[in-house]
Motif scaffolding. Structure first.
Motif, PDB file in Angstrom:
ATOM      1  N   VAL A  78       0.812  -1.164  -0.148  1.00 34.64           N
ATOM      2  CA  VAL A  78       0.053   0.127  -0.133  1.00 34.64           C
ATOM      3  C   VAL A  78       0.956   1.171   0.097  1.00 34.64           C
ATOM      4  CG1 VAL A  78      -1.652   1.272   1.418  1.00 34.64           C
ATOM      5  CG2 VAL A  78      -1.861  -1.066   1.153  1.00 34.64           C
ATOM      6  N   ALA A  79       1.819   1.246   0.824  1.00 34.05           N
ATOM      7  CA  ALA A  79       2.924   2.360   0.713  1.00 34.05           C
ATOM      8  C   ALA A  79       3.536   2.837  -0.715  1.00 34.05           C
ATOM      9  CB  ALA A  79       3.937   2.294   1.852  1.00 34.05           C
ATOM     10  N   LEU A  80       3.909   1.487  -1.271  1.00 34.62           N
ATOM     11  CA  LEU A  80       4.524   1.822  -2.537  1.00 34.62           C
ATOM     12  C   LEU A  80       3.323   2.388  -3.670  1.00 34.62           C
ATOM     13  CD1 LEU A  80       6.764  -1.307  -2.865  1.00 34.62           C
ATOM     14  CD2 LEU A  80       7.654   0.945  -2.780  1.00 34.62           C
ATOM     15  N   ALA A  81       2.207   1.722  -3.574  1.00 38.28           N
ATOM     16  CA  ALA A  81       1.107   2.216  -4.317  1.00 38.28           C
ATOM     17  C   ALA A  81       0.904   3.399  -4.198  1.00 38.28           C
ATOM     18  CB  ALA A  81      -0.069   1.456  -4.140  1.00 38.28           C
ATOM     19  N   ALA A  82       0.840   3.941  -2.784  1.00 44.00           N
ATOM     20  CA  ALA A  82       0.258   5.472  -2.631  1.00 44.00           C
ATOM     21  C   ALA A  82       1.528   6.300  -2.928  1.00 44.00           C
ATOM     22  CB  ALA A  82       0.308   5.427  -0.938  1.00 44.00           C
ATOM     23  N   ALA A  83       2.802   5.994  -3.048  1.00 39.57           N
ATOM     24  CA  ALA A  83       3.965   6.613  -3.437  1.00 39.57           C
ATOM     25  C   ALA A  83       3.697   6.765  -4.866  1.00 39.57           C
ATOM     26  CB  ALA A  83       5.119   6.213  -3.280  1.00 39.57           C
ATOM     27  N   ALA A  84       3.498   5.794  -5.614  1.00 39.83           N
ATOM     28  CA  ALA A  84       3.445   5.915  -7.016  1.00 39.83           C
ATOM     29  C   ALA A  84       2.349   6.499  -7.699  1.00 39.83           C
ATOM     30  CB  ALA A  84       3.031   4.338  -7.678  1.00 39.83           C
ATOM     31  N   VAL A  85       1.351   6.731  -6.983  1.00 36.99           N
ATOM     32  CA  VAL A  85       0.134   7.351  -7.204  1.00 36.99           C
ATOM     33  C   VAL A  85       0.329   8.809  -7.168  1.00 36.99           C
ATOM     34  CG1 VAL A  85      -2.263   8.185  -6.785  1.00 36.99           C
ATOM     35  CG2 VAL A  85      -1.690   5.584  -7.162  1.00 36.99           C
ATOM     36  N   TYR A  86       0.994   9.169  -5.850  1.00 35.89           N
ATOM     37  CA  TYR A  86       1.422  10.533  -5.812  1.00 35.89           C
ATOM     38  C   TYR A  86       2.301  11.063  -6.836  1.00 35.89           C
ATOM     39  CZ  TYR A  86       3.401  14.630  -3.288  1.00 35.89           C
ATOM     40  OH  TYR A  86       3.675  15.784  -3.076  1.00 35.89           O
ATOM     41  N   ILE A  87       3.401  10.338  -7.116  1.00 39.37           N
ATOM     42  CA  ILE A  87       4.356  10.726  -8.283  1.00 39.37           C
ATOM     43  C   ILE A  87       3.420  10.886  -9.469  1.00 39.37           C
ATOM     44  CG2 ILE A  87       6.117   9.961  -9.386  1.00 39.37           C
ATOM     45  CD1 ILE A  87       7.422   8.801  -6.732  1.00 39.37           C
ATOM     46  N   GLY A  88       2.428  10.188  -9.813  1.00 35.95           N
ATOM     47  CA  GLY A  88       1.778   9.903 -10.991  1.00 35.95           C
ATOM     48  C   GLY A  88       0.989  11.421 -10.865  1.00 35.95           C
ATOM     49  N   LYS A  89       0.301  11.551  -9.960  1.00 38.27           N
ATOM     50  CA  LYS A  89      -0.676  12.898  -9.773  1.00 38.27           C
ATOM     51  C   LYS A  89       0.395  14.145 -10.118  1.00 38.27           C
ATOM     52  CE  LYS A  89      -4.127  13.170  -7.691  1.00 38.27           C
ATOM     53  NZ  LYS A  89      -5.252  13.502  -8.745  1.00 38.27           N
ATOM     54  N   VAL A  90       1.487  13.990  -9.375  1.00 37.64           N
ATOM     55  CA  VAL A  90       2.249  15.531  -9.338  1.00 37.64           C
ATOM     56  C   VAL A  90       3.088  15.745 -10.492  1.00 37.64           C
ATOM     57  CG1 VAL A  90       4.167  16.452  -8.046  1.00 37.64           C
ATOM     58  CG2 VAL A  90       2.447  15.631  -6.971  1.00 37.64           C
ATOM     59  N   PHE A  91       3.837  14.588 -10.948  1.00 41.72           N
ATOM     60  CA  PHE A  91       4.840  14.829 -12.184  1.00 41.72           C
ATOM     61  C   PHE A  91       3.944  14.458 -13.505  1.00 41.72           C
ATOM     62  CE2 PHE A  91       7.334  13.932  -8.874  1.00 41.72           C
ATOM     63  CZ  PHE A  91       8.397  15.218  -8.782  1.00 41.72           C
ATOM     64  N   PHE A  92       2.848  13.739 -13.507  1.00 36.22           N
ATOM     65  CA  PHE A  92       2.457  13.334 -14.856  1.00 36.22           C
ATOM     66  C   PHE A  92       0.917  13.700 -15.023  1.00 36.22           C
ATOM     67  CE2 PHE A  92       5.228   9.817 -14.133  1.00 36.22           C
ATOM     68  CZ  PHE A  92       6.442  10.255 -15.044  1.00 36.22           C
ATOM     69  N   ARG A  93       0.449  14.566 -13.784  1.00 32.39           N
ATOM     70  CA  ARG A  93      -1.159  15.055 -13.813  1.00 32.39           C
ATOM     71  C   ARG A  93      -1.870  14.067 -14.224  1.00 32.39           C
ATOM     72  NH1 ARG A  93       0.227  20.260 -12.793  1.00 32.39           N
ATOM     73  NH2 ARG A  93       2.039  21.062 -13.946  1.00 32.39           N
ATOM     74  N   TRP A  94      -1.989  12.644 -13.530  1.00 29.27           N
ATOM     75  CA  TRP A  94      -2.965  11.898 -13.921  1.00 29.27           C
ATOM     76  C   TRP A  94      -4.286  12.184 -13.209  1.00 29.27           C
ATOM     77  CZ3 TRP A  94      -0.242   6.969 -11.641  1.00 29.27           C
ATOM     78  CH2 TRP A  94       0.989   6.621 -12.517  1.00 29.27           C
ATOM     79  N   SER A  95      -5.309  11.738 -13.795  1.00 27.19           N
ATOM     80  CA  SER A  95      -6.786  11.880 -13.022  1.00 27.19           C
ATOM     81  C   SER A  95      -7.059  10.923 -12.165  1.00 27.19           C
ATOM     82  CB  SER A  95      -7.704  11.772 -14.314  1.00 27.19           C
ATOM     83  OG  SER A  95      -7.793  10.517 -14.785  1.00 27.19           O
ATOM     84  N   ILE A  96      -8.017  11.133 -11.374  1.00 27.95           N
ATOM     85  CA  ILE A  96      -8.423  10.134 -10.199  1.00 27.95           C
ATOM     86  C   ILE A  96      -8.762   8.820 -10.993  1.00 27.95           C
ATOM     87  CG2 ILE A  96     -10.230   9.576  -8.498  1.00 27.95           C
ATOM     88  CD1 ILE A  96      -8.337  11.902  -7.778  1.00 27.95           C
ATOM     89  N   THR A  97      -9.256   8.704 -11.896  1.00 27.19           N
ATOM     90  CA  THR A  97      -9.544   7.176 -12.716  1.00 27.19           C
ATOM     91  C   THR A  97      -8.088   6.646 -13.056  1.00 27.19           C
ATOM     92  OG1 THR A  97     -11.452   8.215 -13.637  1.00 27.19           O
ATOM     93  CG2 THR A  97     -11.008   6.116 -14.364  1.00 27.19           C
ATOM     94  N   THR A  98      -7.277   7.323 -13.733  1.00 26.30           N
ATOM     95  CA  THR A  98      -6.201   6.686 -13.840  1.00 26.30           C
ATOM     96  C   THR A  98      -5.404   6.340 -12.739  1.00 26.30           C
ATOM     97  OG1 THR A  98      -5.990   8.200 -15.697  1.00 26.30           O
ATOM     98  CG2 THR A  98      -4.097   7.131 -15.338  1.00 26.30           C
ATOM     99  N   ALA A  99      -5.308   7.093 -11.666  1.00 27.62           N
ATOM    100  CA  ALA A  99      -4.531   6.680 -10.635  1.00 27.62           C
ATOM    101  C   ALA A  99      -4.985   5.614  -9.834  1.00 27.62           C
ATOM    102  CB  ALA A  99      -4.705   8.087  -9.489  1.00 27.62           C
TER     103      ALA A  99
END
Length: 120
Positions: free
Chosen positions: A3-24
Protein backbone atom coordinates in the motif's frame (compact mmCIF):
# COMPACT_ATOMS: atom_id res chain seq x y z
CA UNK A 1 4.50 -2.18 2.18
CA UNK A 2 2.40 -2.79 -0.95
CA UNK A 3 0.00 0.00 0.00
CA UNK A 4 2.86 2.39 0.78
CA UNK A 5 4.48 1.76 -2.61
CA UNK A 6 1.16 2.14 -4.40
CA UNK A 7 0.46 5.42 -2.59
CA UNK A 8 3.91 6.73 -3.49
CA UNK A 9 3.44 5.76 -7.15
CA UNK A 10 0.04 7.47 -7.30
CA UNK A 11 1.41 10.61 -5.66
CA UNK A 12 4.29 10.77 -8.15
CA UNK A 13 1.87 10.12 -11.02
CA UNK A 14 -0.51 12.88 -9.93
CA UNK A 15 2.23 15.44 -9.29
CA UNK A 16 4.58 14.82 -12.22
CA UNK A 17 2.30 13.28 -14.86
CA UNK A 18 -0.96 15.01 -13.88
CA UNK A 19 -3.01 11.82 -13.72
CA UNK A 20 -6.76 12.00 -13.26
CA UNK A 21 -8.43 10.22 -10.33
CA UNK A 22 -9.57 7.37 -12.62
CA UNK A 23 -6.07 6.79 -13.97
CA UNK A 24 -4.61 6.85 -10.47
CA UNK A 25 -7.15 4.31 -9.15
CA UNK A 26 -6.63 1.97 -12.12
CA UNK A 27 -2.85 2.23 -11.76
CA UNK A 28 -3.09 1.53 -8.01
CA UNK A 29 -5.24 -1.58 -8.47
CA UNK A 30 -2.99 -2.96 -11.22
CA UNK A 31 0.14 -2.22 -9.19
CA UNK A 32 -1.21 -3.89 -6.02
CA UNK A 33 -2.35 -7.01 -7.91
CA UNK A 34 1.00 -7.27 -9.70
CA UNK A 35 2.97 -6.91 -6.47
CA UNK A 36 0.85 -9.48 -4.63
CA UNK A 37 1.23 -12.02 -7.46
CA UNK A 38 4.99 -11.38 -7.63
CA UNK A 39 5.30 -11.75 -3.87
CA UNK A 40 3.40 -15.06 -3.92
CA UNK A 41 5.62 -16.41 -6.68
CA UNK A 42 8.76 -15.20 -4.95
CA UNK A 43 7.87 -16.73 -1.56
CA UNK A 44 6.44 -19.94 -3.03
CA UNK A 45 9.83 -21.72 -3.00
CA UNK A 46 11.35 -19.72 -0.16
CA UNK A 47 10.14 -21.67 2.86
CA UNK A 48 12.84 -24.35 2.79
CA UNK A 49 14.64 -24.78 6.11
CA UNK A 50 18.00 -26.48 6.60
CA UNK A 51 17.84 -29.52 8.84
CA UNK A 52 21.34 -30.94 8.35
CA UNK A 53 24.54 -29.88 6.64
CA UNK A 54 25.61 -33.25 5.26
CA UNK A 55 28.74 -32.57 3.20
CA UNK A 56 31.43 -29.88 3.06
CA UNK A 57 33.38 -29.28 -0.15
CA UNK A 58 37.09 -30.00 0.29
CA UNK A 59 38.15 -27.23 -2.12
CA UNK A 60 35.74 -24.44 -1.10
CA UNK A 61 34.60 -23.67 2.44
CA UNK A 62 31.61 -21.73 1.03
CA UNK A 63 30.08 -24.80 -0.61
CA UNK A 64 28.00 -27.40 1.27
CA UNK A 65 25.34 -30.02 0.57
CA UNK A 66 22.34 -29.58 2.85
CA UNK A 67 19.26 -31.61 3.65
CA UNK A 68 16.29 -29.23 3.68
CA UNK A 69 12.63 -29.58 4.59
CA UNK A 70 9.55 -27.43 4.04
CA UNK A 71 6.22 -27.56 5.87
CA UNK A 72 3.59 -26.72 3.22
CA UNK A 73 0.69 -27.55 5.52
CA UNK A 74 -0.28 -29.25 8.75
CA UNK A 75 1.15 -32.75 9.07
CA UNK A 76 3.13 -32.85 5.81
CA UNK A 77 6.73 -32.13 4.89
CA UNK A 78 8.62 -31.85 1.61
CA UNK A 79 12.29 -32.79 1.48
CA UNK A 80 15.26 -32.10 -0.78
CA UNK A 81 19.06 -32.12 -0.91
CA UNK A 82 20.77 -29.00 -2.26
CA UNK A 83 24.23 -27.91 -3.28
CA UNK A 84 24.54 -24.49 -1.62
CA UNK A 85 27.25 -21.99 -2.52
CA UNK A 86 27.41 -18.98 -0.18
CA UNK A 87 28.15 -15.91 -2.30
CA UNK A 88 27.69 -13.23 0.37
CA UNK A 89 26.18 -13.36 3.86
CA UNK A 90 22.49 -14.05 3.30
CA UNK A 91 22.90 -14.64 -0.46
CA UNK A 92 23.42 -18.18 -1.75
CA UNK A 93 23.27 -20.05 -5.03
CA UNK A 94 21.19 -23.22 -4.55
CA UNK A 95 20.83 -26.21 -6.88
CA UNK A 96 18.95 -29.42 -6.11
CA UNK A 97 21.17 -32.51 -6.22
CA UNK A 98 20.82 -36.27 -5.96
CA UNK A 99 22.27 -37.26 -2.59
CA UNK A 100 23.17 -40.76 -3.80
CA UNK A 101 25.78 -39.60 -6.32
CA UNK A 102 28.17 -37.64 -4.08
CA UNK A 103 31.82 -37.73 -5.21
CA UNK A 104 33.90 -38.61 -2.13
CA UNK A 105 37.04 -37.06 -3.66
CA UNK A 106 35.50 -33.57 -3.50
CA UNK A 107 33.19 -33.85 -0.49
CA UNK A 108 33.74 -34.60 3.20
CA UNK A 109 30.86 -36.00 5.28
CA UNK A 110 30.23 -33.66 8.25
CA UNK A 111 26.56 -34.20 9.39
CA UNK A 112 26.09 -30.90 11.25
CA UNK A 113 22.61 -30.70 12.82
CA UNK A 114 20.94 -27.29 12.19
CA UNK A 115 17.20 -28.09 12.70
CA UNK A 116 15.71 -24.76 11.54
CA UNK A 117 12.19 -26.27 11.65
CA UNK A 118 12.81 -27.11 15.32
CA UNK A 119 11.58 -30.68 14.98
CA UNK A 120 11.99 -33.09 17.88
Amino acid sequence: MVVALAAAAVYIGKVFFRWSITTAVIFTVVLIITMIVFKLLFIWRGDWKTQTIEYQNLHSSNRVIEYQMMNPGPGSYRQRHVDKIRILPGISWIKEVDNKNIDSENWKKVDIEVNELELK
